[in-house]
Every structure is written in C-alpha cells, then in structure tokens.
Motif scaffolding. Structure first.
Motif, PDB file in Angstrom:
ATOM      1  N   SER A 155      39.449  35.337  48.036  1.00  0.00           N
ATOM      2  CA  SER A 155      38.127  35.687  47.513  1.00  0.00           C
ATOM      3  C   SER A 155      37.412  36.772  48.315  1.00  0.00           C
ATOM      4  CB  SER A 155      37.237  34.439  47.465  1.00  0.00           C
ATOM      5  OG  SER A 155      37.115  33.865  48.756  1.00  0.00           O
ATOM      6  N   GLN A 168      34.458  41.114  40.702  1.00  0.00           N
ATOM      7  CA  GLN A 168      34.341  41.496  42.106  1.00  0.00           C
ATOM      8  C   GLN A 168      32.981  42.128  42.347  1.00  0.00           C
ATOM      9  OE1 GLN A 168      38.957  42.468  43.485  1.00  0.00           O
ATOM     10  NE2 GLN A 168      37.526  44.149  43.291  1.00  0.00           N
ATOM     11  N   ASP A 197      38.299  37.966  36.178  1.00  0.00           N
ATOM     12  CA  ASP A 197      37.760  37.980  37.543  1.00  0.00           C
ATOM     13  C   ASP A 197      36.592  38.970  37.642  1.00  0.00           C
ATOM     14  OD1 ASP A 197      39.526  36.129  38.461  1.00  0.00           O
ATOM     15  OD2 ASP A 197      40.753  37.510  39.640  1.00  0.00           O
ATOM     16  N   ARG A 236      35.416  38.181  45.409  1.00  0.00           N
ATOM     17  CA  ARG A 236      35.988  37.965  44.081  1.00  0.00           C
ATOM     18  C   ARG A 236      35.636  36.575  43.584  1.00  0.00           C
ATOM     19  NH1 ARG A 236      42.050  39.115  44.196  1.00  0.00           N
ATOM     20  NH2 ARG A 236      41.230  41.212  44.522  1.00  0.00           N
ATOM     21  N   PHE A 237      35.222  36.499  42.315  1.00  0.00           N
ATOM     22  CA  PHE A 237      34.824  35.203  41.724  1.00  0.00           C
ATOM     23  C   PHE A 237      35.701  34.885  40.521  1.00  0.00           C
ATOM     24  CE2 PHE A 237      31.165  37.332  43.560  1.00  0.00           C
ATOM     25  CZ  PHE A 237      30.689  36.379  44.440  1.00  0.00           C
TER      26      PHE A 237
END
Length: 226
Positions: A181, A34, A32, A225-226
């Motif tokens: 997200s 951020q 992840d 968040r991706f």
C-alpha cells in the motif's frame, strides 16, 4: 570454541523470511486508487513569441522569462486496468515574468497565480513490482490572479491579464513499491501551452504579447494505494 547450532525449524524460518523478502509487492489492480503527495518543481519558459500590440514603444529586442517555483502537489490516480490509469493533479504555483534581452532588470508581471488543471492517461510497464509509466493528456491553465509588475506600473499600466488556455501534456515516471500500500515515485511532465498577456492603462490595452509557457514539471514523493 563452541559452534552455534541452528535448528531445522530456525533454518526453515530464515528461508521463509528470505523468500517473503524476495517477493515483489502486489501489482496494482483494476479499481485501485493511488494518492501521491509530492514536492514539485515548476520550470516555465515565459518567452515572448510575438508582440501583437505596443503603444508604449518597447525597447528593441525585448524578451522575457518566467521564474521557477517549488510547490507541494497531490496526485489522484484511478486504475481502469492493471496497466492503465487516469490521473489528475492538484497544485497552485506562483510566477513573475521579468525582462531579459532588451529589457533586462524589468518586472513586467508580478505574482501570477496559476492552477494547471491536468488529466492524463498513463500506461504502466510493470517490471517485478517496479512500475515505469508513460502518459499523455490535456491541461487547462487557469490564472487565479495576475498583476502588472513594478516596471509596467511605472510606465502607466494599471491593470493586467493573462489568458486561460488549453494545451497538451506528456508524462513519464516510475513508481517503486515499498509495500502493498506504500510507494515512492518520481514523475516528469512537459506541458505545451501559450498565453496572451495584456497590459491596460485607464481600461485601454496598451501592450499585448503572446508568451510560450511550456513548463517542465518535475515531482518526487510518496504514494498510498487503496
């Protein structure tokens, strides 16, 4: 008076909605990323630790302090594991250094423009979606610009420099997820870094002092968040 009737389907729908609302947001996972956009207060010290050169005769008991500043920052964070991430921040902050004890009212440094290059490792203590964290890392303070203050110029200084320096940083904060997200975040860092200030006249150093910067850097903002 009529009593409103609630169907079995309606009760089930309400129960499902309540259950979904009670579920914590998904925890971060390895891989992840951020990105946080924050407002940051930079609160340096700036006091003189030692006077290494004084050809102009500084007043006895001369001491200095640096002013505070509030700037926008961007933090980019990569999760190596669900409980460990690596973060770097991007910001530029500007400060003056003024005299206090022994030199009150004097301006010795004007518009020192600082890039605090920082990398920290962070341990996340997940608690039902809310994620407090502790971190530590290294920093390199890069002075993009620095000028002698008005008082220093009046005393004959025509040039000035602050040394770029390495140091360490400690960090603590909390991420509060709003959705899978999106989150809000509060963060505090304490840097431990000094710098050497040198004033010149006609190319010759005339004053050189060691300064304790050691800023607190306090941030609050939102993250994605991706």
């Amino acid at each position: 008076m009529k009593t409103a009737k609630v169907s079995k389907a309606g009760i089930l729908a309400l129960a499902a909605a309540a259950g979904l609302a009670a579920l914590p947001a998904a925890a971060q996972e390895a891989g992840d990323i951020q990105v946080k956009v924050m407002a940051t207060g930079v609160l340096p010290d700036g006091k003189i630790k030692s006077v290494d050169l004084d050809l102009v005769g500084l007043p006895a008991g001369t001491q200095t302090e640096a002013n505070d500043n509030v700037v926008p920052t961007v933090a980019i964070e990569y999760f190596v594991a669900p409980s460990f991430s690596i973060e770097t921040i991007c910001c530029v902050t500007q400060h003056d250094v003024d005299g206090v004890d022994g030199a009150a009212g004097t301006e010795l440094v004007a518009d020192g423009l600082l890039l605090p290059a920082t990398v920290t490792g962070k341990f996340h203590l997940n608690a039902g979606g809310v994620s407090p964290y502790l971190g530590a890392g290294v920093a390199y303070f890069i002075w993009l610009d620095d000028e002698p203050g008005a008082t220093a110029v009046a005393l004959g200084a025509d040039d000035f420099s602050l040394s770029d320096e390495f140091g360490v940083v400690l960090q603590a904060g909390i991420d509060v997820p709003v959705s899978e997200s999106f989150l809000v975040s509060v963060d505090a860092k304490r840097y431990f870094i000094d710098t050497t200030a040198t004033w010149f006249a006609n190319g010759t150093p005339v004053i050189q002092t060691e300064h304790q910067l050691d800023p607190w850097v306090i941030s609050a903002g939102v993250g994605f968040r991706f």
